[in-house]
Design a protein around this motif. Structure first.
Motif, PDB file in Angstrom:
ATOM      1  N   HIS A 169       0.864  -1.189   0.000  1.00 34.00           N
ATOM      2  CA  HIS A 169       0.000   0.000   0.000  1.00 34.00           C
ATOM      3  C   HIS A 169       0.899   1.237   0.000  1.00 34.00           C
ATOM      4  O   HIS A 169       1.621   1.496   0.959  1.00 34.00           O
ATOM      5  N   ALA A 170       0.864   1.999  -1.093  1.00 35.90           N
ATOM      6  CA  ALA A 170       1.781   3.132  -1.259  1.00 35.90           C
ATOM      7  C   ALA A 170       1.639   4.180  -0.154  1.00 35.90           C
ATOM      8  O   ALA A 170       2.637   4.737   0.312  1.00 35.90           O
ATOM      9  N   LEU A 171       0.413   4.450   0.297  1.00 34.09           N
ATOM     10  CA  LEU A 171       0.239   5.459   1.338  1.00 34.09           C
ATOM     11  C   LEU A 171       0.826   4.989   2.666  1.00 34.09           C
ATOM     12  O   LEU A 171       1.326   5.790   3.448  1.00 34.09           O
ATOM     13  N   MET A 172       0.779   3.695   2.903  1.00 31.53           N
ATOM     14  CA  MET A 172       1.408   3.165   4.111  1.00 31.53           C
ATOM     15  C   MET A 172       2.919   3.336   4.039  1.00 31.53           C
ATOM     16  O   MET A 172       3.565   3.711   5.023  1.00 31.53           O
ATOM     17  N   LEU A 173       3.488   3.070   2.877  1.00 34.29           N
ATOM     18  CA  LEU A 173       4.925   3.237   2.713  1.00 34.29           C
ATOM     19  C   LEU A 173       5.312   4.709   2.891  1.00 34.29           C
ATOM     20  O   LEU A 173       6.327   5.015   3.505  1.00 34.29           O
TER      21      LEU A 173
END
Length: 195
Positions: A169-173
């Motif tokens: 999940h890009a937003l988590m990264l």
């Protein structure tokens, strides 16, 4: 044009909504480059801003959720979060979403930053909010289409999972990246493993 030329902003000349949904709108916008006469059509997704929550336990664990995501057609291990309601403060939205999705509440939230999820086609921002000292205190209040498991995961393990491709999940990264300075400072004080 050479690669060293600074790009110039394009001017929007017209737009119209093509699709309205409960989650986002799709807009057709015409933009004209300042050095050209003709305008071209581009498509933009207008969505509300989102809150991405970094809920940290006193032991240095993140409260994470695993849920089915329709776009990837699979389960995703990620941070809690959700839509910021019109007029709602991002930090308060993070506190609300955290309690609703996980039952955890904590100390005063801190906005670590915000990112554009996909600036090529989306107009919204995602606000990354740290909520420290979280504890399980509230009842879950899932939406009708939400179903998730909740896990406490040490930050080091989250990073290992991300590096192994298990967290995508890009937003988590983005959230983990923005968490790093706070984590380094607190880690020294609390004896947590470094990032």
């Amino acid at each position: 044009m050479s690669a060293s030329t600074d790009p110039r902003p394009w001017q929007r000349t017209d737009d119209r909504t093509l699709l309205h949904t409960r989650v986002f709108d799709v807009r057709s916008s015409r933009f004209r480059h300042p050095g050209r006469a003709d305008a071209k059509e581009f498509f933009v997704i207008d969505a509300p801003d989102w809150a991405v929550v970094l809920p940290m336990t006193p032991q240095g664990e993140l409260v994470m959720v695993r849920q089915f995501r329709f776009g990837m057609e699979g389960l995703s291990l990620e941070l809690p979060g959700g839509v910021i309601e019109r007029g709602e403060d991002p930090a308060q939205a993070a506190v609300r979403e955290l309690a609703e999705e996980t039952g955890y509440t904590g100390a005063a939230p801190t906005v670590l930053g915000s990112v554009h999820p996909n600036p090529a086609i989306q107009s919204n921002r995602a606000h990354v909010i740290l909520v420290p000292e979280v504890q399980l205190t509230a009842d879950l209040k899932w939406d009708a289409d939400e179903e998730m498991s909740i896990a406490l995961v040490p930050v080091q393990e989250v990073l290992q999972r991300a590096r192994a491709g298990e967290v995508t999940h890009a937003l988590m990264l983005n959230g983990l990246f923005l968490l790093e300075p706070w984590w380094r400072e607190q880690g020294k004080k609390r004896g947590w493993a470094g990032i």
